[in-house]
Design an enzyme around this catalytic site. Sequence first.
Site, PDB file in Angstrom:
ATOM      1  N   LYS A 164       0.849  -1.182   0.000  1.00 38.86           N
ATOM      2  CA  LYS A 164       0.000   0.000   0.000  1.00 38.86           C
ATOM      3  C   LYS A 164       0.892   1.241   0.000  1.00 38.86           C
ATOM      4  O   LYS A 164       1.553   1.530   1.000  1.00 38.86           O
ATOM      5  CB  LYS A 164      -0.926  -0.021   1.224  1.00 38.86           C
ATOM      6  CG  LYS A 164      -1.964  -1.132   1.152  1.00 38.86           C
ATOM      7  CD  LYS A 164      -2.866  -0.926  -0.039  1.00 38.86           C
ATOM      8  CE  LYS A 164      -3.569  -2.173  -0.496  1.00 38.86           C
ATOM      9  NZ  LYS A 164      -4.332  -1.986  -1.732  1.00 38.86           N
ATOM     10  N   LYS A 264     -13.235  -6.435  -8.481  1.00 40.29           N
ATOM     11  CA  LYS A 264     -13.828  -6.595  -7.149  1.00 40.29           C
ATOM     12  C   LYS A 264     -15.316  -6.901  -7.325  1.00 40.29           C
ATOM     13  O   LYS A 264     -16.048  -6.131  -7.953  1.00 40.29           O
ATOM     14  CB  LYS A 264     -13.610  -5.336  -6.318  1.00 40.29           C
ATOM     15  CG  LYS A 264     -12.144  -5.156  -5.912  1.00 40.29           C
ATOM     16  CD  LYS A 264     -11.956  -4.000  -4.970  1.00 40.29           C
ATOM     17  CE  LYS A 264     -10.600  -4.058  -4.272  1.00 40.29           C
ATOM     18  NZ  LYS A 264      -9.437  -3.946  -5.165  1.00 40.29           N
TER      19      LYS A 264
HETATM   20 MG    MG Z   1      -5.825  -2.290  -5.762  1.00 41.78          MG
END
Ligand code: MG
Length: 366
Positions: A164, A264
């Site tokens: 991240k 997703k």
């Molecule tokens: Mg991503």
Amino acid sequence: MHITRLDLFQVPYHLSQRDYAWSGGHSVRGFLSSILKITTDDGLTGFSEVCPLGSGYMEAFAAGLPGGIAELGPQLVGQDPTRIRAINALMDNRLGGHNYVKSAIDIACWDILGKATGQPIATLLGGRYEDFHLYRAISQGTPDQMAEDVLKYRGEGYRRFQLKVGSNPDDDIARIQAVLSVVQPGDVVIADANTGWLPHQALRVVHALRDRDYYVEQPCATLAECLAVRARTPQPMVLDEVITGAAALIQAYEQHAMDVVNIKISRVGGLTKARQVRDLCETLGIAMTLEDSWGGDVTTAAIAHLAGSTRPELLFSSTDFNSYNDTSLAPDAPRRQNGRLRVPTGPGLGITVDEAKLGQPVASIG
Ligand code: MG
């Protein structure tokens, strides 16, 4: 068969490890996950889970689920849950957007279809593979913290690490360098900015690390910005947040915007639409990370059926969200072994939700 009742439950999860932090100063310690149960007149039940990554990550938030189910639920009572395309058409006709709400209904209908036919969802989605490999998301932290996390999870069997980043470019360069210094040949590193960089910031990072071996994921907020970065970046690029469905995928593909996409399930509206995008990617030769925004046992099972029915050479990676949280709602849910996840063999999602752990419903229709 027809739907007689919908019950929505909300269960708090807490992370097993340190807070999960990503671009834009976002950080969460836990989640409110929504579990939907759909009941039919012949006694079959279907379950699903939608767990937004807090409220600031995408167009979804936990408090939106009860309202969405209250809006769509009355239209669904009396409908045949095994006619999933018709269910999707009805939902799109009656409620604009709110893909995460529709995802909950769609997945629960797939669970019912699987139970009604005695087949795992993976079989119904094209054919079940045995298992598949996973990546581990590495929460934003200091370079040393992130390198330590990678070594820890490498010890648990993961070989793909999604860092991240997406904050100050100097810090992000140090984060990526620290992790690249501890991985081994064959490991895969993905620097995921989660839309957090402006193009000039992304370019500083990729230029500083021009000769290193890693992937760049969703550097900037818009497709146009990501294209501006990609034109001057040698690394393979993953697009995630802008891939909202088949139309967005086609638009990005036509502009040669990516090498890999992250699909997703709740962002595109459920398994039905995720399968459409998945199949398109297979045809176009675009590798995929198949996952969701977050979740626990039920989401992990849904992911397992989608990823576990995808041609392995096109499956870049996937996620075992149930290993990140402290709460298990289905004792027989698939669990990671040596960085891989087995695809359930039972009918539907192939798991048994422990309803005693769900508490009282926050919304009930029917
Ligand atoms: Mg991503």
